[in-house]
Design a protein around this motif. Sequence first.
Motif, PDB file in Angstrom:
ATOM      1  N   LYS A 108     -55.569 -30.528 -38.310  1.00  0.00           N
ATOM      2  CA  LYS A 108     -54.492 -31.196 -37.563  1.00  0.00           C
ATOM      3  C   LYS A 108     -53.147 -30.923 -38.212  1.00  0.00           C
ATOM      4  O   LYS A 108     -53.048 -30.864 -39.438  1.00  0.00           O
ATOM      5  CB  LYS A 108     -54.721 -32.700 -37.561  1.00  0.00           C
ATOM      6  N   ASN A 109     -52.111 -30.784 -37.371  1.00  0.00           N
ATOM      7  CA  ASN A 109     -50.743 -30.731 -37.875  1.00  0.00           C
ATOM      8  C   ASN A 109     -50.295 -32.153 -38.166  1.00  0.00           C
ATOM      9  O   ASN A 109     -50.410 -33.031 -37.314  1.00  0.00           O
ATOM     10  CB  ASN A 109     -49.794 -30.110 -36.846  1.00  0.00           C
ATOM     11  N   GLY A 110     -49.789 -32.394 -39.361  1.00  0.00           N
ATOM     12  CA  GLY A 110     -49.267 -33.701 -39.735  1.00  0.00           C
ATOM     13  C   GLY A 110     -47.780 -33.773 -39.468  1.00  0.00           C
ATOM     14  O   GLY A 110     -47.117 -32.760 -39.230  1.00  0.00           O
ATOM     15  N   ALA A 111     -47.229 -34.975 -39.501  1.00  0.00           N
ATOM     16  CA  ALA A 111     -45.794 -35.185 -39.273  1.00  0.00           C
ATOM     17  C   ALA A 111     -45.002 -34.593 -40.441  1.00  0.00           C
ATOM     18  O   ALA A 111     -45.218 -34.942 -41.591  1.00  0.00           O
ATOM     19  CB  ALA A 111     -45.499 -36.664 -39.124  1.00  0.00           C
ATOM     20  N   ASN A 112     -44.069 -33.706 -40.108  1.00  0.00           N
ATOM     21  CA  ASN A 112     -43.208 -33.134 -41.137  1.00  0.00           C
ATOM     22  C   ASN A 112     -41.993 -34.045 -41.345  1.00  0.00           C
ATOM     23  O   ASN A 112     -41.901 -35.116 -40.743  1.00  0.00           O
ATOM     24  CB  ASN A 112     -42.812 -31.689 -40.784  1.00  0.00           C
ATOM     25  N   SER A 113     -41.062 -33.628 -42.170  1.00  0.00           N
ATOM     26  CA  SER A 113     -39.896 -34.477 -42.464  1.00  0.00           C
ATOM     27  C   SER A 113     -38.952 -34.621 -41.284  1.00  0.00           C
ATOM     28  O   SER A 113     -38.117 -35.519 -41.268  1.00  0.00           O
ATOM     29  CB  SER A 113     -39.145 -33.951 -43.689  1.00  0.00           C
ATOM     30  N   PHE A 114     -39.080 -33.757 -40.281  1.00  0.00           N
ATOM     31  CA  PHE A 114     -38.328 -33.928 -39.034  1.00  0.00           C
ATOM     32  C   PHE A 114     -38.979 -34.994 -38.155  1.00  0.00           C
ATOM     33  O   PHE A 114     -38.407 -35.423 -37.165  1.00  0.00           O
ATOM     34  CB  PHE A 114     -38.291 -32.617 -38.228  1.00  0.00           C
ATOM     35  N   GLY A 115     -40.231 -35.358 -38.492  1.00  0.00           N
ATOM     36  CA  GLY A 115     -40.988 -36.299 -37.677  1.00  0.00           C
ATOM     37  C   GLY A 115     -41.812 -35.613 -36.606  1.00  0.00           C
ATOM     38  O   GLY A 115     -42.378 -36.274 -35.735  1.00  0.00           O
ATOM     39  N   ASN A 116     -41.917 -34.292 -36.660  1.00  0.00           N
ATOM     40  CA  ASN A 116     -42.644 -33.521 -35.655  1.00  0.00           C
ATOM     41  C   ASN A 116     -44.037 -33.151 -36.148  1.00  0.00           C
ATOM     42  O   ASN A 116     -44.234 -32.896 -37.330  1.00  0.00           O
ATOM     43  CB  ASN A 116     -41.882 -32.236 -35.318  1.00  0.00           C
TER      44      ASN A 116
END
Length: 176
Positions: A108-116
């Motif tokens: 899974k892709n987790g939330a990055n610092s952009f919130g995406n």
Amino acid sequence: MKRFGLIAACLLLSQQATAMEIHSTDIANGAMIAKAQVFRDCHGSNVSPALSWSGVPKDAKSLVVTMYDRDVRGGFWHWIVYDIPPTATGLPQGAGSKRGKGMPEGAKNGANSFGNLEYDGPCPPAGQPPHHYQFTVWGMSVKNSDPTYVGNAIWFASYLHQHAMARAMFERQYGR
């Protein structure tokens, strides 16, 4: 007795796992990160790079891949992929899209610092020295990473270091 100790030491050394390694065919060693991997706001294509790795510890339960900008005060997570099966040997180019194109099953892709929940490439402020981006694969002692930790940068860094059995990293730069 001395002979037994020497034989035991040699056996232990020969059984140690090989060190993890990580590579990318999309980001050349010693080169700046290519426009294909640069964030859209910096006139890039925002496509996650292909990554490959080896040397995963035999008892790893899962893998995590991160892209981290160490030059932003407090750090900045550009990409987090977690719950990657330990049998996986890489991520194809574009796996960081919202759809997770070519992502290993369960990853899974987790939330990055952009919130995406996707890869968002480098885009440092114009005129600053190039930033340093660390691409890391982490061999984890836990099967499923806790998504509450993934969404919080400080907790996530602590979580990674607490549960990482091994890791491999390469660093590349980008500036504008």
